[in-house]
Design a protein around this motif. Structure first.
Motif, short mmCIF file in Angstrom:
data_model
loop_
_atom_site.label_atom_id
_atom_site.label_comp_id
_atom_site.label_asym_id
_atom_site.label_seq_id
_atom_site.Cartn_x
_atom_site.Cartn_y
_atom_site.Cartn_z
N ALA A 2 1.13 -0.77 -0.23
CA ALA A 2 0.32 0.65 -0.14
C ALA A 2 1.05 1.60 -0.36
CB ALA A 2 -1.14 0.15 0.51
N LEU A 3 2.23 1.25 0.43
CA LEU A 3 2.83 2.41 0.34
C LEU A 3 3.87 2.35 -0.53
CD1 LEU A 3 4.16 4.61 2.32
CD2 LEU A 3 6.19 2.94 2.88
N ALA A 4 4.07 1.34 -1.10
CA ALA A 4 5.30 1.54 -2.54
C ALA A 4 4.30 2.94 -3.87
CB ALA A 4 5.17 -0.25 -2.97
N PRO A 5 3.39 2.61 -3.54
CA PRO A 5 3.15 3.31 -4.82
C PRO A 5 2.56 4.53 -4.82
CG PRO A 5 1.85 1.47 -4.30
CD PRO A 5 2.03 1.42 -3.53
N LEU A 6 2.90 5.40 -3.21
CA LEU A 6 2.89 6.76 -2.84
C LEU A 6 4.46 7.17 -2.89
CD1 LEU A 6 0.08 6.36 -0.19
CD2 LEU A 6 0.13 6.77 -1.89
N VAL A 7 6.06 6.45 -3.30
CA VAL A 7 6.87 6.50 -2.65
C VAL A 7 7.90 7.51 -4.23
CG1 VAL A 7 8.97 6.42 -1.56
CG2 VAL A 7 6.53 5.70 -0.67
N GLU A 8 8.52 7.73 -4.56
CA GLU A 8 9.56 8.26 -5.08
C GLU A 8 10.21 8.57 -5.21
OE1 GLU A 8 6.41 10.42 -8.66
OE2 GLU A 8 6.69 11.72 -7.39
N VAL A 9 11.57 7.92 -5.91
CA VAL A 9 12.95 8.26 -5.96
C VAL A 9 13.25 8.74 -7.07
CG1 VAL A 9 13.01 6.25 -6.66
CG2 VAL A 9 15.24 7.13 -5.07
N ALA A 10 14.75 10.19 -6.44
CA ALA A 10 15.21 11.33 -7.58
C ALA A 10 16.55 10.92 -7.16
CB ALA A 10 14.74 12.51 -7.63
N GLN A 11 17.64 10.55 -8.31
CA GLN A 11 18.98 10.24 -8.00
C GLN A 11 19.33 10.94 -7.61
OE1 GLN A 11 21.00 8.07 -10.73
NE2 GLN A 11 23.08 8.41 -9.79
N ILE A 12 20.42 12.14 -6.94
CA ILE A 12 21.13 13.16 -6.52
C ILE A 12 22.96 12.78 -6.44
CG2 ILE A 12 19.26 14.09 -5.25
CD1 ILE A 12 20.41 13.93 -2.63
N ASP A 13 22.71 13.95 -6.50
CA ASP A 13 24.76 14.05 -6.32
C ASP A 13 24.97 13.86 -4.52
OD1 ASP A 13 27.63 14.78 -5.73
OD2 ASP A 13 27.31 16.31 -6.72
N ALA A 14 25.65 12.62 -4.02
CA ALA A 14 25.82 12.37 -2.91
C ALA A 14 26.56 13.72 -1.95
CB ALA A 14 26.65 10.97 -2.77
#
Length: 180
Positions: A31-43
């Protein structure tokens, strides 16, 4: 003025941008997974202030996860505190009392990293060890979107504050975040 572009995708579409415990937790919480987005950033820009400046995210949209070590006698327990980047966690009063501890302090970096299985500066409330309370400031819970760590320094997660408040072990506390 932001200097970097952010490309957000569903978190489970980019498991390489997640710490292993985070990816496992998202797979276990359908139920949580579809609500979460990720973006790559400079560490190198993972720390909140640098991240917000470089990527145009308001500090009010960014939430920090602080790992606390609570001690009572010989027992040490751990908890996560989620507060907006504009505040700091009230560890010595509210958190200590809430956890029933004699003493509460920020967990040592090496312990937080080892126990969470996440990178320092990227620790997130998703995928923390079972039994750890996740104390969520009411302002985080009410946020339409909160940007948090992904378990690694090279990416960030976007999700509704209500989703953080709905994590296993989460407890919403009014006044957890106090002005800096």
């Amino acid at each position: 003025m932001p200097t970097e572009a952010v490309v957000r995708t569903p978190a489970l579409d980019r498991p390489e941008l997640l710490a292993a415990p985070v990816a496992a937790a998202l797979r276990a919480l359908p139920a949580l997974a579809p609500l979460v987005e990720v973006a790559q950033i400079d560490a190198e820009l993972a720390d909140t202030e640098a991240f917000c400046a470089a990527y145009g995210v308001l500090p009010e949209e960014s939430a920090n996860c602080v790992i606390v070590a609570a001690r009572r006698g010989e027992e040490t327990s751990y908890a996560a505190c989620m507060v907006l980047a504009t505040t700091k966690a009230d560890v010595n009063s509210l958190v200590r009392k809430h956890l029933g501890a004699r003493k509460a302090s920020f967990a040592p970096m090496d312990a937080a990293v080892e126990l969470s299985g996440m990178e320092y500066g990227g620790i997130t409330p998703i995928g923390l060890p079972e039994g750890w309370p996740v104390l969520v400031d009411a302002a985080v819970a009410a946020a339409p979107v909160a940007v948090v760590g992904s378990g690694i320094r090279g990416s960030k997660l976007w999700l509704p504050g209500a989703a953080i408040a709905g994590l296993p072990g989460a407890q919403v506390l009014e006044g957890l975040g106090v002005p800096r």
